[in-house]
Design a protein around this motif. Sequence first.
Motif, PDB file in Angstrom:
ATOM      1  N   LEU A 185      -5.342 -10.769   4.413  1.00  0.00           N
ATOM      2  CA  LEU A 185      -4.262  -9.945   4.469  1.00  0.00           C
ATOM      3  C   LEU A 185      -4.291  -9.385   2.975  1.00  0.00           C
ATOM      4  O   LEU A 185      -3.957  -8.091   2.971  1.00  0.00           O
ATOM      5  CB  LEU A 185      -2.877 -10.940   4.888  1.00  0.00           C
ATOM      6  N   ARG A 186      -4.629 -10.261   2.051  1.00  0.00           N
ATOM      7  CA  ARG A 186      -4.632  -9.752   0.563  1.00  0.00           C
ATOM      8  C   ARG A 186      -5.649  -8.603   0.493  1.00  0.00           C
ATOM      9  O   ARG A 186      -5.630  -7.648  -0.091  1.00  0.00           O
ATOM     10  CB  ARG A 186      -4.969 -10.988  -0.460  1.00  0.00           C
ATOM     11  N   GLY A 187      -6.647  -8.741   1.102  1.00  0.00           N
ATOM     12  CA  GLY A 187      -7.613  -7.614   1.202  1.00  0.00           C
ATOM     13  C   GLY A 187      -7.237  -6.391   1.868  1.00  0.00           C
ATOM     14  O   GLY A 187      -7.476  -5.309   1.075  1.00  0.00           O
ATOM     15  N   VAL A 188      -6.592  -6.590   2.899  1.00  0.00           N
ATOM     16  CA  VAL A 188      -5.823  -5.266   3.405  1.00  0.00           C
ATOM     17  C   VAL A 188      -5.207  -4.639   2.586  1.00  0.00           C
ATOM     18  O   VAL A 188      -5.169  -3.433   2.289  1.00  0.00           O
ATOM     19  CB  VAL A 188      -5.418  -5.498   4.659  1.00  0.00           C
ATOM     20  N   LEU A 189      -4.335  -5.243   1.840  1.00  0.00           N
ATOM     21  CA  LEU A 189      -3.324  -4.773   0.937  1.00  0.00           C
ATOM     22  C   LEU A 189      -3.857  -4.174  -0.239  1.00  0.00           C
ATOM     23  O   LEU A 189      -3.579  -2.965  -0.574  1.00  0.00           O
ATOM     24  CB  LEU A 189      -2.128  -5.852   0.694  1.00  0.00           C
ATOM     25  N   PHE A 190      -4.882  -4.910  -0.558  1.00  0.00           N
ATOM     26  CA  PHE A 190      -5.657  -4.453  -1.847  1.00  0.00           C
ATOM     27  C   PHE A 190      -6.405  -3.387  -1.584  1.00  0.00           C
ATOM     28  O   PHE A 190      -6.494  -2.273  -2.178  1.00  0.00           O
ATOM     29  CB  PHE A 190      -6.591  -5.624  -2.375  1.00  0.00           C
ATOM     30  N   GLY A 191      -6.996  -3.199  -0.276  1.00  0.00           N
ATOM     31  CA  GLY A 191      -7.727  -2.144   0.083  1.00  0.00           C
ATOM     32  C   GLY A 191      -7.067  -0.866   0.100  1.00  0.00           C
ATOM     33  O   GLY A 191      -7.680   0.202  -0.413  1.00  0.00           O
ATOM     34  N   VAL A 192      -5.906  -0.742   0.756  1.00  0.00           N
ATOM     35  CA  VAL A 192      -5.139   0.411   0.810  1.00  0.00           C
ATOM     36  C   VAL A 192      -4.327   0.881  -0.293  1.00  0.00           C
ATOM     37  O   VAL A 192      -3.788   1.887  -0.274  1.00  0.00           O
ATOM     38  CB  VAL A 192      -4.108   0.321   2.033  1.00  0.00           C
ATOM     39  N   SER A 193      -4.260  -0.163  -1.518  1.00  0.00           N
ATOM     40  CA  SER A 193      -3.525   0.171  -2.604  1.00  0.00           C
ATOM     41  C   SER A 193      -4.497   0.049  -3.627  1.00  0.00           C
ATOM     42  O   SER A 193      -3.903  -0.084  -5.026  1.00  0.00           O
ATOM     43  CB  SER A 193      -2.401  -0.836  -2.749  1.00  0.00           C
ATOM     44  N   ASN A 194      -5.966   0.250  -3.662  1.00  0.00           N
ATOM     45  CA  ASN A 194      -6.639   0.289  -4.801  1.00  0.00           C
ATOM     46  C   ASN A 194      -6.827   1.760  -5.459  1.00  0.00           C
ATOM     47  O   ASN A 194      -7.374   2.332  -4.727  1.00  0.00           O
ATOM     48  CB  ASN A 194      -8.074  -0.186  -4.399  1.00  0.00           C
ATOM     49  N   PRO A 195      -5.991   1.932  -6.409  1.00  0.00           N
ATOM     50  CA  PRO A 195      -6.318   3.203  -7.103  1.00  0.00           C
ATOM     51  C   PRO A 195      -7.739   3.793  -7.721  1.00  0.00           C
ATOM     52  O   PRO A 195      -7.867   5.163  -7.985  1.00  0.00           O
ATOM     53  CB  PRO A 195      -5.361   2.930  -8.447  1.00  0.00           C
TER      54      PRO A 195
END
Length: 211
Positions: free
Chosen positions: A110-120
């Motif tokens: 889940l952290r990877g999903v959130l990080f992936g879609v919010s990685n600037p």
Amino acid sequence: MDVALLVSAAVAGAIVVLTPGPAVIAFIGIGAARGRWAGAQFLFGHLLGDTLWCSLALVALVGANLVSPWLFHGLALACGLYLLWLGTRAVLVRKRPEGGTSADVDRPYLRGVLFGVSNPKSYPVTLAVFTAILAGQLAGFGWNQAPIFLAACLAGFVAADFILIWLVGTGPLRRFYATHEIWIIRATGVMFIGFALNTLWHLARELSLFG
């Protein structure tokens, strides 16, 4: 589509994943602390974000008029605020009495999903790499070629992910992390805050809030 172009697309995908940034730093922290499997879960979750940003970069190159710039402004704001939150948590990290730290990730996927879609970092890097690869070929590049180009990029993403998964499980890296864990987490937090402020500053400049 030319085979050489597809190979270049796969290489570009690998470059996007391997380029140092918030996601790579977060992955190293999770993988070194909890092992290859936790790191792999983070990267497989992050793959969703890689696919999203890759698709948006293709849209920007092939049909820029189809996407409102406000979409990218909204994504930049979400990216900056999420990284600011993560960075603040990391800077304030504490050791737990039972072992581990308050920054431990219970659900790496889940952290990877959130990080992936919010990685600037993902969008500008992906757009720059794609622009370099497709330079001189954009006139003949259309929507019918985009799916196979995207598939080649995904192959590069996955190949790079496996390289990182192997690397994070190596003994020297895990021992170094175990010895200096709390200071590495805090330094990572400072870097995240820096990425966040940089993202929010550029967004403000684009919206003409400053200067």
